[in-house]
Design a protein around this motif. Structure first.
Motif, PDB file in Angstrom:
ATOM      1  N   ARG A 110      11.954   4.199 -13.374  1.00 39.15           N
ATOM      2  CA  ARG A 110      11.103   5.365 -13.586  1.00 39.15           C
ATOM      3  C   ARG A 110      10.022   5.088 -14.630  1.00 39.15           C
ATOM      4  NH1 ARG A 110      15.934   8.411 -12.403  1.00 39.15           N
ATOM      5  NH2 ARG A 110      16.659   8.191 -14.552  1.00 39.15           N
ATOM      6  N   ALA A 111      10.333   4.254 -15.611  1.00 35.00           N
ATOM      7  CA  ALA A 111       9.360   3.963 -16.662  1.00 35.00           C
ATOM      8  C   ALA A 111       8.377   2.862 -16.267  1.00 35.00           C
ATOM      9  CB  ALA A 111      10.092   3.548 -17.938  1.00 35.00           C
ATOM     10  N   SER A 112       8.639   2.155 -15.206  1.00 35.75           N
ATOM     11  CA  SER A 112       7.800   1.009 -14.839  1.00 35.75           C
ATOM     12  C   SER A 112       6.550   1.434 -14.095  1.00 35.75           C
ATOM     13  CB  SER A 112       8.602   0.034 -13.968  1.00 35.75           C
ATOM     14  OG  SER A 112       8.923   0.630 -12.727  1.00 35.75           O
ATOM     15  N   GLN A 113       5.502   0.628 -14.211  1.00 32.58           N
ATOM     16  CA  GLN A 113       4.268   0.810 -13.458  1.00 32.58           C
ATOM     17  C   GLN A 113       4.039  -0.335 -12.476  1.00 32.58           C
ATOM     18  OE1 GLN A 113       2.273   3.504 -13.606  1.00 32.58           O
ATOM     19  NE2 GLN A 113       3.742   4.403 -15.045  1.00 32.58           N
ATOM     20  N   ARG A 114       4.652  -1.474 -12.775  1.00 32.67           N
ATOM     21  CA  ARG A 114       4.456  -2.667 -11.949  1.00 32.67           C
ATOM     22  C   ARG A 114       5.815  -3.283 -11.622  1.00 32.67           C
ATOM     23  NH1 ARG A 114       4.021  -7.900 -13.598  1.00 32.67           N
ATOM     24  NH2 ARG A 114       3.756  -7.196 -15.764  1.00 32.67           N
ATOM     25  N   ILE A 115       5.998  -3.643 -10.344  1.00 32.10           N
ATOM     26  CA  ILE A 115       7.236  -4.270  -9.890  1.00 32.10           C
ATOM     27  C   ILE A 115       6.877  -5.610  -9.272  1.00 32.10           C
ATOM     28  CG2 ILE A 115       9.247  -4.062  -8.381  1.00 32.10           C
ATOM     29  CD1 ILE A 115       8.903  -1.041  -8.540  1.00 32.10           C
ATOM     30  N   SER A 116       7.363  -6.679  -9.889  1.00 35.45           N
ATOM     31  CA  SER A 116       7.039  -8.023  -9.425  1.00 35.45           C
ATOM     32  C   SER A 116       8.277  -8.685  -8.835  1.00 35.45           C
ATOM     33  CB  SER A 116       6.502  -8.875 -10.587  1.00 35.45           C
ATOM     34  OG  SER A 116       5.349  -8.295 -11.150  1.00 35.45           O
ATOM     35  N   LEU A 117       8.068  -9.407  -7.755  1.00 31.85           N
ATOM     36  CA  LEU A 117       9.150 -10.160  -7.132  1.00 31.85           C
ATOM     37  C   LEU A 117       8.999 -11.634  -7.464  1.00 31.85           C
ATOM     38  CD1 LEU A 117       9.301  -8.534  -3.562  1.00 31.85           C
ATOM     39  CD2 LEU A 117      10.529  -7.867  -5.618  1.00 31.85           C
ATOM     40  N   GLU A 118      10.120 -12.272  -7.814  1.00 26.50           N
ATOM     41  CA  GLU A 118      10.147 -13.712  -8.042  1.00 26.50           C
ATOM     42  C   GLU A 118      10.873 -14.383  -6.887  1.00 26.50           C
ATOM     43  OE1 GLU A 118      11.962 -14.252 -11.849  1.00 26.50           O
ATOM     44  OE2 GLU A 118      10.024 -14.238 -12.889  1.00 26.50           O
ATOM     45  N   PHE A 119      10.257 -15.423  -6.350  1.00 28.61           N
ATOM     46  CA  PHE A 119      10.785 -16.062  -5.142  1.00 28.61           C
ATOM     47  C   PHE A 119      11.232 -17.486  -5.444  1.00 28.61           C
ATOM     48  CE2 PHE A 119       9.515 -18.877  -1.521  1.00 28.61           C
ATOM     49  CZ  PHE A 119      10.601 -18.595  -0.705  1.00 28.61           C
ATOM     50  N   THR A 120      12.485 -17.770  -5.079  1.00 25.53           N
ATOM     51  CA  THR A 120      13.006 -19.137  -5.175  1.00 25.53           C
ATOM     52  C   THR A 120      13.476 -19.557  -3.792  1.00 25.53           C
ATOM     53  OG1 THR A 120      13.764 -18.730  -7.432  1.00 25.53           O
ATOM     54  CG2 THR A 120      14.694 -20.631  -6.271  1.00 25.53           C
ATOM     55  N   PRO A 121      12.824 -20.531  -3.178  1.00 27.69           N
ATOM     56  CA  PRO A 121      13.210 -20.910  -1.811  1.00 27.69           C
ATOM     57  C   PRO A 121      14.603 -21.519  -1.797  1.00 27.69           C
ATOM     58  CG  PRO A 121      11.604 -22.453  -2.692  1.00 27.69           C
ATOM     59  CD  PRO A 121      11.698 -21.339  -3.680  1.00 27.69           C
ATOM     60  N   PRO A 122      15.334 -21.325  -0.692  1.00 23.68           N
ATOM     61  CA  PRO A 122      16.674 -21.910  -0.601  1.00 23.68           C
ATOM     62  C   PRO A 122      16.604 -23.412  -0.395  1.00 23.68           C
ATOM     63  CG  PRO A 122      16.090 -20.884   1.468  1.00 23.68           C
ATOM     64  CD  PRO A 122      14.975 -20.575   0.516  1.00 23.68           C
ATOM     65  N   GLU A 176       0.826  -1.210   0.000  1.00 30.99           N
ATOM     66  CA  GLU A 176       0.000   0.000   0.000  1.00 30.99           C
ATOM     67  C   GLU A 176       0.860   1.260   0.000  1.00 30.99           C
ATOM     68  OE1 GLU A 176      -3.393   2.392   0.050  1.00 30.99           O
ATOM     69  OE2 GLU A 176      -3.053   0.298  -0.506  1.00 30.99           O
ATOM     70  N   GLN A 177       1.970   1.222   0.704  1.00 33.24           N
ATOM     71  CA  GLN A 177       2.869   2.366   0.735  1.00 33.24           C
ATOM     72  C   GLN A 177       3.452   2.644  -0.652  1.00 33.24           C
ATOM     73  OE1 GLN A 177       6.549   1.833   2.969  1.00 33.24           O
ATOM     74  NE2 GLN A 177       6.352   3.894   3.803  1.00 33.24           N
ATOM     75  N   TRP A 178       3.825   1.596  -1.370  1.00 33.94           N
ATOM     76  CA  TRP A 178       4.343   1.780  -2.722  1.00 33.94           C
ATOM     77  C   TRP A 178       3.259   2.336  -3.646  1.00 33.94           C
ATOM     78  CZ3 TRP A 178       8.886   0.473  -5.638  1.00 33.94           C
ATOM     79  CH2 TRP A 178      10.006   0.217  -4.832  1.00 33.94           C
ATOM     80  N   ARG A 179       2.037   1.917  -3.455  1.00 31.36           N
ATOM     81  CA  ARG A 179       0.955   2.403  -4.318  1.00 31.36           C
ATOM     82  C   ARG A 179       0.665   3.877  -4.084  1.00 31.36           C
ATOM     83  NH1 ARG A 179      -4.257   3.573  -4.289  1.00 31.36           N
ATOM     84  NH2 ARG A 179      -4.405   3.237  -2.039  1.00 31.36           N
ATOM     85  N   THR A 180       0.608   4.287  -2.802  1.00 30.39           N
ATOM     86  CA  THR A 180       0.218   5.660  -2.491  1.00 30.39           C
ATOM     87  C   THR A 180       1.365   6.655  -2.624  1.00 30.39           C
ATOM     88  OG1 THR A 180       0.623   5.209  -0.135  1.00 30.39           O
ATOM     89  CG2 THR A 180      -1.632   4.923  -0.949  1.00 30.39           C
ATOM     90  N   LYS A 181       2.580   6.263  -2.227  1.00 31.34           N
ATOM     91  CA  LYS A 181       3.687   7.210  -2.207  1.00 31.34           C
ATOM     92  C   LYS A 181       4.533   7.186  -3.479  1.00 31.34           C
ATOM     93  CE  LYS A 181       4.161   7.515   2.809  1.00 31.34           C
ATOM     94  NZ  LYS A 181       5.090   7.449   3.964  1.00 31.34           N
ATOM     95  N   GLY A 202       3.321   5.472  -6.448  1.00 31.35           N
ATOM     96  CA  GLY A 202       2.469   5.322  -7.617  1.00 31.35           C
ATOM     97  C   GLY A 202       2.769   4.082  -8.429  1.00 31.35           C
ATOM     98  N   LYS A 203       3.281   3.036  -7.796  1.00 34.13           N
ATOM     99  CA  LYS A 203       3.634   1.803  -8.498  1.00 34.13           C
ATOM    100  C   LYS A 203       3.016   0.602  -7.782  1.00 34.13           C
ATOM    101  CE  LYS A 203       8.000   3.766 -10.122  1.00 34.13           C
ATOM    102  NZ  LYS A 203       7.523   4.026 -11.504  1.00 34.13           N
ATOM    103  N   ARG A 204       2.714  -0.429  -8.585  1.00 39.58           N
ATOM    104  CA  ARG A 204       2.112  -1.634  -8.035  1.00 39.58           C
ATOM    105  C   ARG A 204       3.207  -2.642  -7.713  1.00 39.58           C
ATOM    106  NH1 ARG A 204      -1.352  -3.345 -11.989  1.00 39.58           N
ATOM    107  NH2 ARG A 204      -0.317  -5.305 -12.521  1.00 39.58           N
ATOM    108  N   LEU A 205       3.323  -2.950  -6.447  1.00 35.45           N
ATOM    109  CA  LEU A 205       4.313  -3.925  -5.992  1.00 35.45           C
ATOM    110  C   LEU A 205       3.618  -5.262  -5.787  1.00 35.45           C
ATOM    111  CD1 LEU A 205       7.189  -4.590  -4.969  1.00 35.45           C
ATOM    112  CD2 LEU A 205       6.431  -3.847  -2.690  1.00 35.45           C
ATOM    113  N   GLU A 206       4.127  -6.304  -6.440  1.00 33.84           N
ATOM    114  CA  GLU A 206       3.539  -7.637  -6.341  1.00 33.84           C
ATOM    115  C   GLU A 206       4.504  -8.559  -5.610  1.00 33.84           C
ATOM    116  OE1 GLU A 206       2.701  -8.785 -10.324  1.00 33.84           O
ATOM    117  OE2 GLU A 206       0.937  -7.471 -10.509  1.00 33.84           O
ATOM    118  N   VAL A 207       4.055  -9.081  -4.471  1.00 31.76           N
ATOM    119  CA  VAL A 207       4.866  -9.973  -3.645  1.00 31.76           C
ATOM    120  C   VAL A 207       4.188 -11.335  -3.621  1.00 31.76           C
ATOM    121  CG1 VAL A 207       5.908 -10.343  -1.382  1.00 31.76           C
ATOM    122  CG2 VAL A 207       5.578  -8.010  -2.225  1.00 31.76           C
ATOM    123  N   PRO A 208       4.849 -12.393  -4.061  1.00 25.38           N
ATOM    124  CA  PRO A 208       4.205 -13.715  -4.086  1.00 25.38           C
ATOM    125  C   PRO A 208       3.870 -14.211  -2.688  1.00 25.38           C
ATOM    126  CG  PRO A 208       6.548 -13.890  -4.603  1.00 25.38           C
ATOM    127  CD  PRO A 208       6.228 -12.428  -4.595  1.00 25.38           C
TER     128      PRO A 208
END
Length: 668
Positions: free
Chosen positions: A637-649, A573-578, A580-586
């Motif tokens: 700066r050009a991105s609108q969406r930031i996605s994280l990819e998770f690989t467990p150890p 929510e902080q990334w969205r409001t402050k 302006g980008k959508r952060l996706e965390v799996p």
């Protein structure tokens, strides 16, 4: 001296007749309002809100009896702010105008607003007001801000001056005071006790408040051009009663209704401005005609805001406004309805502490029901438990739910290990720099009566630092070196300590009952001695003043997972409001953070607590994002969406992870 002798003798009956319905006081002296004139203008339109409200019969009868006295026919009307003293005076003026009782039929009720008179101007205000109204025996003058007139410059008092003036007037005076003002300036003065009769104004019941709100809603409808639905009125009373604990009925419910009306008025104004701009553009383009729709409104073109006709204040608007004021999620309010469930509200923020949540919720319910001692703080609770288990977070949530300022007032008693540290509570003694500023605790109590105090690390404080709290917890007030009193009868005070962590953890592992653990922790508290003073920190009389000792147990895996979900959600929510980008965390990453936090906490015997979750989020998510942003600023700066990819150890033979997880960042 001559000025004092002339008080109240400048008005005449001839002037009273000549004035008729004109304003009694010139506006340059003080704002005033003739309630009798308003009552005559309203007429017998009814229904009138106080008719049938038996809880107010003694108020109206008491005022009439005191005004009928042959000597000193003056009244002290004492009630908390917001209980409707103005409404009571208006209703009294209406009854007097129709001869209820008959001896008041020729009297006029006038309210004079002196609330914002500064001490330097108070004496002049006394002379001006009494010179204008004192000679008129047809007036009942209600003075709002009566206590302000009694305070003079440089800490002196106008009591004698005001009493001398009132002893010569022909009008009757009704002084409006809060209970704190009465206790501070009137209660210990026998002359004023003889000169005035005291009437206490209660807070109305929800049923009476609902009747009052229905009456006030008609005025709001007329003023704002809206329709206030009955469901909205009912929810304003129910929700404000349950979740706005720092104000009184009917004022707090009326404020919610007014805010909802103001919002509609703003939307209507904004929409009108937008329509003007669109129509102006069409005019410049030569298109000035728009066909009427079947509803009687002109058809809206693309981009034109809708008109606002037949606007309704609905229950939905009330839910939204109460959620904004109280900090309780709107979905929670809607789920609760008329039922008050503070445990559900607290449980959305505090995880793994069911006993603590229920205890605090019970205390809130008692405060809301008025089942507390009026001469003591609303509640005094001590939270004891391991670090990071939610003690401070509980205090923060409670402050957002209860306090006017929504801020937790924290006093870190761990820094108060010397006797002279008591100055951080009640201020420095006279003669020292800063003595004129008074005590921080007293100032906080007076600026925010419905505050929540956190006395953090109370077990480390010097016994002398805790001494002022003995009287505060017992009598409900404390004074600083200036002699100024701070009243805590509406405040919630929370102490925290993490003494006996190992013992607490062992008892939880042994499946001891919460009653056994609490009793043992009380014994531990009584045995704590201050290292420098070699005296008990918590004396028996201090512990006896604590209303509740609440134990916070160690967090389990489920609680860690819930904390991880909450903190990651806040980050998104902080990334969205402050930003302006959508952060996706799996979800897999969130689950892994919770599981790893639980493993680390168990390994440390509970010493990490919930704070380890935030550390892992900072290390695995925020630090990774920061490095990626630094390496690829243009792509970020050009991105609108930031996605994280998770690989467990990979896991070791003992089932433990071998390293930190692999996390990739995709900028899109």
């Amino acid at each position: 001296m001559q000025q004092t002798e002339d008080l109240g003798n400048s008005g005449t009956a001839e002037q009273s007749t000549r004035h008729g319905y004109e304003a009694v006081l010139p506006p340059e002296i003080a704002p005033s309002q003739d309630f009798t004139e308003i009552a005559l203008m309203v007429g017998a339109g009814g229904p009138f809100p106080f008719e049938g409200a038996r809880e107010y019969d003694h108020v109206f009868d008491g005022i009439a009896r005191l005004l009928h006295r042959g000597q000193a026919p003056h009244v002290l009307l004492v009630g908390e702010r917001g209980v409707g003293t103005y409404a009571i005076l208006a209703e009294f003026a209406r009854r007097a105008a129709i001869g209820r009782p008959a001896f008041l039929s020729d009297k006029r009720v006038v309210i004079v607003d002196c609330r914002y008179v500064c001490p330097e101007e108070s004496r002049r205000m006394i002379f001006d007001v009494l010179n204008h109204v004192g000679g008129r025996d047809d007036l009942i003058v209600a003075i709002d801000g009566f206590a302000s007139l009694l305070r003079s410059e440089r800490g002196s008092s106008n009591k004698c001056v005001l009493l001398a003036g009132l002893s010569r007037v022909r009008c009757r005076v009704v002084a409006l005071l809060t209970p704190h003002e009465y206790a501070e300036v009137i209660s210990d003065d026998p002359d004023y006790q003889d000169f005035f009769g005291k009437i206490d104004v209660p807070e109305p019941s929800p049923e009476t408040a609902l009747t009052l709100l229905r009456h006030y809603a008609r005025g709001l409808e007329h003023a704002f051009g809206v329709t206030v639905e009955d469901d909205a009125i009912r929810e304003a009373v129910n929700l404000s009663t349950a979740y706005i604990l720092n104000d009184q009925l009917p004022a707090k419910a009326l404020k919610i209704l007014r805010d909802a009306c103001e919002e509609i008025a703003y939307q209507r104004s904004e929409a009108g401005s937008q329509r003007s701009e669109v129509r102006g553009q069409r005019s410049e383009a030569g298109d000035t005609t728009t066909p009427l729709s079947p509803l009687g409104e002109r058809g809206r073109g693309e981009g034109e805001a809708p008109t606002y006709r037949g606007d309704h204040v609905t229950a939905d608007a009330i839910f939204r406004r109460v959620a904004q004021i109280s900090g309780v999620p709107e979905a929670t309010l809607r789920g609760i309805g008329d039922k008050v469930d503070y445990a559900a509200v607290l449980g959305e923020h505090i995880f793994g502490q069911e006993h603590a949540v229920n205890e605090v919720a019970t205390e809130l319910g008692l405060i809301k029901a008025g089942m507390t001692d009026a001469n003591k703080p609303a509640s005094v609770m001590l939270f004891i438990g391991m670090t990071g288990t939610g003690k401070t977070e509980m205090a923060k949530v409670l402050s957002r739910l209860y306090s006017t300022s929504k801020r937790l007032k924290t006093y870190t008693l761990g820094n108060c290990i010397e006797p002279h540290s008591v100055s951080t509570i009640i201020g420095v003694p006279p003669g020292y720099v800063g003595a004129d500023r008074g005590g921080p605790l007293i100032n906080d109590l007076n600026s925010d009566p419905y505050c929540v105090f956190l006395l953090d690390e109370a077990d480390k404080a010097h016994p002398d630092v805790l001494q002022p709290f003995l009287n505060l917890f017992d009598e409900g007030w404390v004074s600083d070196h200036r002699g100024v009193k701070g009243y805590a009868n509406n405040a919630i005070i929370i102490l925290t300590t993490n003494v006996g962590q190992r013992m607490l953890g062992d008892m939880v592992e042994q499946k001891k009952s919460i009653e056994e653990i609490t009793a043992r922790m009380r014994e531990v508290l009584s045995q704590i001695r201050h290292s420098k003073a070699d005296r008990p920190v918590f004396t028996p009389e201090f512990l006896a003043r604590l209303k509740r000792v609440i134990v916070f147990g160690p967090l389990d895996k489920t609680a860690m997972l819930q904390i991880a979900c909450k903190l990651v959600g806040e980050l998104v929510e902080q990334w969205r409001t402050k930003r302006g980008k959508r952060l996706e965390v799996p979800e897999e990453l969130v689950t892994y953070i919770g599981e790893e936090a639980n493993r680390v906490n168990e390994k440390s015997k509970g010493k990490e607590g919930g704070r380890i979750v935030r550390k892992l989020i900072a290390e695995w998510i925020e630090a990774k994002l920061q490095r990626e942003i630094a390496q690829r600023p243009e792509s970020y700066r050009a991105s609108q969406r930031i996605s994280l990819e998770f690989t467990p150890p990979s896991t070791q033979a003992d089932g433990q992870p071998s390293a930190s997880p692999q996390i990739g960042v995709i900028l899109a």
